[in-house]
Design a protein around this motif. Sequence first.
Motif, PDB file in Angstrom:
ATOM      1  N   PRO A   6       0.825  -1.206   0.000  1.00 26.16           N
ATOM      2  CA  PRO A   6       0.000   0.000   0.000  1.00 26.16           C
ATOM      3  C   PRO A   6       0.861   1.258   0.000  1.00 26.16           C
ATOM      4  O   PRO A   6       1.982   1.270   0.504  1.00 26.16           O
ATOM      5  CB  PRO A   6      -0.810  -0.121   1.288  1.00 26.16           C
ATOM      6  N   LEU A   7       0.321   2.291  -0.604  1.00 26.12           N
ATOM      7  CA  LEU A   7       1.019   3.570  -0.647  1.00 26.12           C
ATOM      8  C   LEU A   7       0.910   4.257   0.704  1.00 26.12           C
ATOM      9  O   LEU A   7      -0.118   4.171   1.376  1.00 26.12           O
ATOM     10  CB  LEU A   7       0.399   4.469  -1.723  1.00 26.12           C
ATOM     11  N   SER A   8       1.958   4.950   1.076  1.00 27.38           N
ATOM     12  CA  SER A   8       1.912   5.745   2.305  1.00 27.38           C
ATOM     13  C   SER A   8       1.024   6.962   2.059  1.00 27.38           C
ATOM     14  O   SER A   8       0.699   7.291   0.907  1.00 27.38           O
ATOM     15  CB  SER A   8       3.318   6.199   2.696  1.00 27.38           C
ATOM     16  N   GLU A   9       0.648   7.619   3.118  1.00 28.98           N
ATOM     17  CA  GLU A   9      -0.181   8.820   2.978  1.00 28.98           C
ATOM     18  C   GLU A   9       0.544   9.885   2.149  1.00 28.98           C
ATOM     19  O   GLU A   9      -0.072  10.579   1.349  1.00 28.98           O
ATOM     20  CB  GLU A   9      -0.581   9.373   4.347  1.00 28.98           C
ATOM     21  N   GLU A  10       1.863   9.991   2.336  1.00 33.73           N
ATOM     22  CA  GLU A  10       2.650  10.965   1.576  1.00 33.73           C
ATOM     23  C   GLU A  10       2.650  10.604   0.089  1.00 33.73           C
ATOM     24  O   GLU A  10       2.519  11.480  -0.772  1.00 33.73           O
ATOM     25  CB  GLU A  10       4.099  11.027   2.102  1.00 33.73           C
ATOM     26  N   GLN A  11       2.806   9.305  -0.213  1.00 30.54           N
ATOM     27  CA  GLN A  11       2.782   8.870  -1.604  1.00 30.54           C
ATOM     28  C   GLN A  11       1.416   9.139  -2.235  1.00 30.54           C
ATOM     29  O   GLN A  11       1.326   9.617  -3.362  1.00 30.54           O
ATOM     30  CB  GLN A  11       3.115   7.376  -1.710  1.00 30.54           C
ATOM     31  N   LYS A  12       0.358   8.819  -1.496  1.00 29.35           N
ATOM     32  CA  LYS A  12      -0.997   9.056  -2.005  1.00 29.35           C
ATOM     33  C   LYS A  12      -1.213  10.527  -2.324  1.00 29.35           C
ATOM     34  O   LYS A  12      -1.752  10.876  -3.380  1.00 29.35           O
ATOM     35  CB  LYS A  12      -2.037   8.598  -0.985  1.00 29.35           C
ATOM     36  N   ALA A  13      -0.782  11.380  -1.414  1.00 31.20           N
ATOM     37  CA  ALA A  13      -0.961  12.822  -1.612  1.00 31.20           C
ATOM     38  C   ALA A  13      -0.168  13.304  -2.826  1.00 31.20           C
ATOM     39  O   ALA A  13      -0.679  14.074  -3.650  1.00 31.20           O
ATOM     40  CB  ALA A  13      -0.535  13.585  -0.355  1.00 31.20           C
ATOM     41  N   ALA A  14       1.072  12.847  -2.943  1.00 29.94           N
ATOM     42  CA  ALA A  14       1.911  13.273  -4.062  1.00 29.94           C
ATOM     43  C   ALA A  14       1.361  12.770  -5.394  1.00 29.94           C
ATOM     44  O   ALA A  14       1.334  13.512  -6.385  1.00 29.94           O
ATOM     45  CB  ALA A  14       3.345  12.785  -3.860  1.00 29.94           C
ATOM     46  N   GLU A  28      11.020  -1.525  -3.542  1.00 28.57           N
ATOM     47  CA  GLU A  28      10.168  -2.719  -3.593  1.00 28.57           C
ATOM     48  C   GLU A  28       8.942  -2.485  -4.473  1.00 28.57           C
ATOM     49  O   GLU A  28       8.549  -3.349  -5.263  1.00 28.57           O
ATOM     50  CB  GLU A  28       9.724  -3.094  -2.176  1.00 28.57           C
ATOM     51  N   GLN A  29       8.348  -1.315  -4.369  1.00 30.01           N
ATOM     52  CA  GLN A  29       7.182  -0.991  -5.184  1.00 30.01           C
ATOM     53  C   GLN A  29       7.564  -0.918  -6.666  1.00 30.01           C
ATOM     54  O   GLN A  29       6.832  -1.416  -7.527  1.00 30.01           O
ATOM     55  CB  GLN A  29       6.558   0.322  -4.719  1.00 30.01           C
ATOM     56  N   GLN A  30       8.700  -0.309  -6.950  1.00 25.32           N
ATOM     57  CA  GLN A  30       9.163  -0.225  -8.336  1.00 25.32           C
ATOM     58  C   GLN A  30       9.443  -1.615  -8.903  1.00 25.32           C
ATOM     59  O   GLN A  30       9.108  -1.895 -10.063  1.00 25.32           O
ATOM     60  CB  GLN A  30      10.422   0.642  -8.428  1.00 25.32           C
ATOM     61  N   GLU A  31      10.028  -2.488  -8.092  1.00 29.59           N
ATOM     62  CA  GLU A  31      10.312  -3.857  -8.534  1.00 29.59           C
ATOM     63  C   GLU A  31       9.020  -4.622  -8.818  1.00 29.59           C
ATOM     64  O   GLU A  31       8.944  -5.389  -9.779  1.00 29.59           O
ATOM     65  CB  GLU A  31      11.155  -4.592  -7.487  1.00 29.59           C
TER      66      GLU A  31
END
Length: 162
Positions: free
Chosen positions: A61-69, A137-140
Amino acid sequence: MKTLTLSLLAVFGLATAIPAMAFGRSTDMGEGIIPDQTRSSIREIVRTAARHFLNFRKQTPLSEEQKAAISKILAEHREEIRAQINQGRAARHAMEAAVKENGSTKSAAEKIGDAARDRALLMARIGVQVRPLLMTEQQEQLEAARTEIEGLVDGALASALR
């Protein structure tokens, strides 16, 4: 989160919808023309892509910061995404009309090609902005999904040419 999910689904939909819909409804796509094995391969490609998308959301899952960005990036491209959806819809309708009228399908096919090119360029621009926001890890995981889907597409194309 709902907006992010819908936006990502819209972008994902763009990646698969234009070429598939240019040939008719998904239930009869290529029936009697494309070998059943290839038609099954196309369905498998779509199912695999959807599975990877859903698994990615569940497993990493995406972090809150990733989701916002990512939401911000998608908001910046919202009008381009909307225009791309409309361009694809118009291209599909032009092809459908040309086929029904036994008209020139060349210009309609060029519109589909233009829409596919523009879609790919838009997705690449968005991807360039989103990829650095993802953990290694997400990119992989995304790369593994892309590789599997690419293999399925290559296999489907190879079986269609037999």
